[in-house]
Design a protein around this motif. Structure first.
Motif, mmCIF file in Angstrom:
data_model
loop_
_atom_site.group_PDB
_atom_site.id
_atom_site.type_symbol
_atom_site.label_atom_id
_atom_site.label_comp_id
_atom_site.label_asym_id
_atom_site.label_seq_id
_atom_site.Cartn_x
_atom_site.Cartn_y
_atom_site.Cartn_z
ATOM 1 N N ASN A 37 -55.886 -28.283 -24.807
ATOM 2 C CA ASN A 37 -56.920 -27.705 -25.661
ATOM 3 C C ASN A 37 -56.343 -26.642 -26.590
ATOM 4 O O ASN A 37 -56.786 -26.500 -27.732
ATOM 5 C CB ASN A 37 -58.030 -27.092 -24.797
ATOM 6 C CG ASN A 37 -58.739 -28.136 -23.955
ATOM 7 O OD1 ASN A 37 -58.899 -29.272 -24.385
ATOM 8 N ND2 ASN A 37 -59.167 -27.753 -22.761
ATOM 9 N N ILE A 38 -55.347 -25.902 -26.090
ATOM 10 C CA ILE A 38 -54.685 -24.901 -26.929
ATOM 11 C C ILE A 38 -53.926 -25.584 -28.054
ATOM 12 O O ILE A 38 -53.930 -25.126 -29.205
ATOM 13 C CB ILE A 38 -53.747 -24.030 -26.078
ATOM 14 C CG1 ILE A 38 -54.551 -23.280 -25.002
ATOM 15 C CG2 ILE A 38 -52.992 -23.026 -26.949
ATOM 16 C CD1 ILE A 38 -53.688 -22.469 -24.054
ATOM 17 N N PHE A 39 -53.285 -26.706 -27.735
ATOM 18 C CA PHE A 39 -52.590 -27.476 -28.761
ATOM 19 C C PHE A 39 -53.567 -27.923 -29.845
ATOM 20 O O PHE A 39 -53.261 -27.874 -31.036
ATOM 21 C CB PHE A 39 -51.903 -28.698 -28.147
ATOM 22 C CG PHE A 39 -50.462 -28.482 -27.841
ATOM 23 C CD1 PHE A 39 -49.560 -28.156 -28.834
ATOM 24 C CD2 PHE A 39 -49.990 -28.601 -26.539
ATOM 25 C CE1 PHE A 39 -48.223 -27.956 -28.561
ATOM 26 C CE2 PHE A 39 -48.654 -28.401 -26.251
ATOM 27 C CZ PHE A 39 -47.765 -28.080 -27.259
ATOM 28 N N ALA A 40 -54.739 -28.379 -29.433
ATOM 29 C CA ALA A 40 -55.747 -28.808 -30.401
ATOM 30 C C ALA A 40 -56.183 -27.637 -31.276
ATOM 31 O O ALA A 40 -56.353 -27.786 -32.495
ATOM 32 C CB ALA A 40 -56.955 -29.407 -29.670
ATOM 33 N N VAL A 72 -43.333 -19.655 -33.687
ATOM 34 C CA VAL A 72 -42.443 -19.936 -32.560
ATOM 35 C C VAL A 72 -42.617 -18.893 -31.462
ATOM 36 O O VAL A 72 -42.735 -19.215 -30.275
ATOM 37 C CB VAL A 72 -40.980 -19.988 -33.030
ATOM 38 C CG1 VAL A 72 -40.048 -20.170 -31.842
ATOM 39 C CG2 VAL A 72 -40.784 -21.105 -34.039
ATOM 40 N N ILE A 73 -42.659 -17.610 -31.862
ATOM 41 C CA ILE A 73 -42.828 -16.537 -30.877
ATOM 42 C C ILE A 73 -44.185 -16.657 -30.195
ATOM 43 O O ILE A 73 -44.303 -16.502 -28.971
ATOM 44 C CB ILE A 73 -42.681 -15.165 -31.551
ATOM 45 C CG1 ILE A 73 -41.269 -15.029 -32.149
ATOM 46 C CG2 ILE A 73 -42.947 -14.037 -30.560
ATOM 47 C CD1 ILE A 73 -41.058 -13.744 -32.920
ATOM 48 N N ALA A 74 -45.222 -16.950 -31.003
ATOM 49 C CA ALA A 74 -46.560 -17.091 -30.431
ATOM 50 C C ALA A 74 -46.618 -18.249 -29.438
ATOM 51 O O ALA A 74 -47.236 -18.146 -28.377
ATOM 52 C CB ALA A 74 -47.586 -17.294 -31.543
ATOM 53 N N LEU A 75 -45.970 -19.363 -29.780
ATOM 54 C CA LEU A 75 -45.962 -20.511 -28.882
ATOM 55 C C LEU A 75 -45.265 -20.191 -27.573
ATOM 56 O O LEU A 75 -45.703 -20.607 -26.496
ATOM 57 C CB LEU A 75 -45.287 -21.704 -29.560
ATOM 58 C CG LEU A 75 -46.083 -22.410 -30.659
ATOM 59 C CD1 LEU A 75 -45.242 -23.487 -31.319
ATOM 60 C CD2 LEU A 75 -47.361 -23.013 -30.109
#
Length: 262
Positions: A37-40, A72-75
């Motif tokens: 869901n986070i990916f979405a 990138v950092i957030a991921l």
């Protein structure tokens, strides 16, 4: 003169295959979890950024662009657990720690006949009496860290001992039994719990623990449900429910012909 076709070589094919493999492994890690869901949400956020850029909405575009720039950092922060599981998958499941140890590459752990028969007999008894059980067979991945969370036994595997450990009134019944090198290494062990959200309601904490460990190791895991008496076999993050004693015996001998990936 502009060439009619893009140059496409063997290394381009290899590049695509490697990227596809990485994305497939990431999908396996997040499938059925809250991370999907986070990916979405991230994908929708990215589409919104492209949309405001297309309409030249400079203020919103610059604000969203700041978040995209730190993507990138957030991921890494948001998917900290998934990144850790992915690294464990690469380092443990594929046994890279032993890549220079040729002996360990060729000498795969084998479950002895008497050990497998003791487990099959015990699980058949647990299924009839609806006694909950969680049994882990260590393979190439080292599981001593998990064994240390329980009681170290280093005992011979017998049906009587396994049945006694998981008897409801004994102090060792709550947790997992870890079998390594055909010995009971430890009992009452705590395993990492899977956060999958698409599991059937009949699967309880033991099943989640089995799936959690199988996602970060190459262990073979057997679960007996206390509610239904069903025997479940788990490996590599997948499982088969309602396993018969004959199927269980086959799986423990590493013949996974009838293993159904869920």
């Amino acid at each position: 003169m502009i060439p009619l076709f893009i140059k496409f070589g063997i290394f381009d094919v290899l590049d695509i295959l490697i990227v596809a493999f990485i994305f497939y492994q990431i999908y396996r890690l997040v499938k059925g979890t809250a991370a999907i869901n986070i990916f979405a949400g991230i994908f929708i956020f990215y589409l919104a950024w492209l949309l405001v850029r297309a309409f030249n909405m400079e203020l919103i575009s610059s604000i969203l662009g700041q978040f995209i720039g730190m993507g990138v950092i957030a991921l890494l922060i948001v998917f900290q657990q998934e990144v850790r599981r992915f690294l464990l998958l690469i380092g443990s499941k594929y046994n890279l720690q032993n890549i220079f140890n040729l002996e360990s590459l060729f000498a795969k752990p084998a479950i002895k006949e008497d050990v497998s028969e003791a487990i099959v007999q015990s699980c058949e008894y647990f299924s009839m009496t609806k006694t909950g059980a969680l049994i882990v067979f260590a393979q190439n991945t080292e599981l001593f860290n998990y064994a240390q969370t329980g009681v170290i036994l280093r005992a011979k595997v017998t049906a009587d001992l396994i049945e006694n450990i998981f008897f409801k009134n004994t102090p060792l019944h709550d947790g997992a039994v870890i079998i390594a090198e055909n010995k009971i290494l430890a009992a009452r062990c705590i395993l990492p719990v899977s956060d999958k959200t698409d599991l059937p309601g009949s699967m309880g904490l033991r099943h989640r623990a089995a799936l959690g460990l199988s996602a970060v190791s190459d262990a073979l895991i057997v679960v007996v449900s206390e509610e239904t008496g069903n025997i479940t076999f788990v490996k590599d993050g997948s499982y088969k429910v309602r396993v018969s004693p004959e199927e269980l015996r086959t799986f423990l001998h590493k013949d996974f012909t009838g293993f159904i990936v869920n």
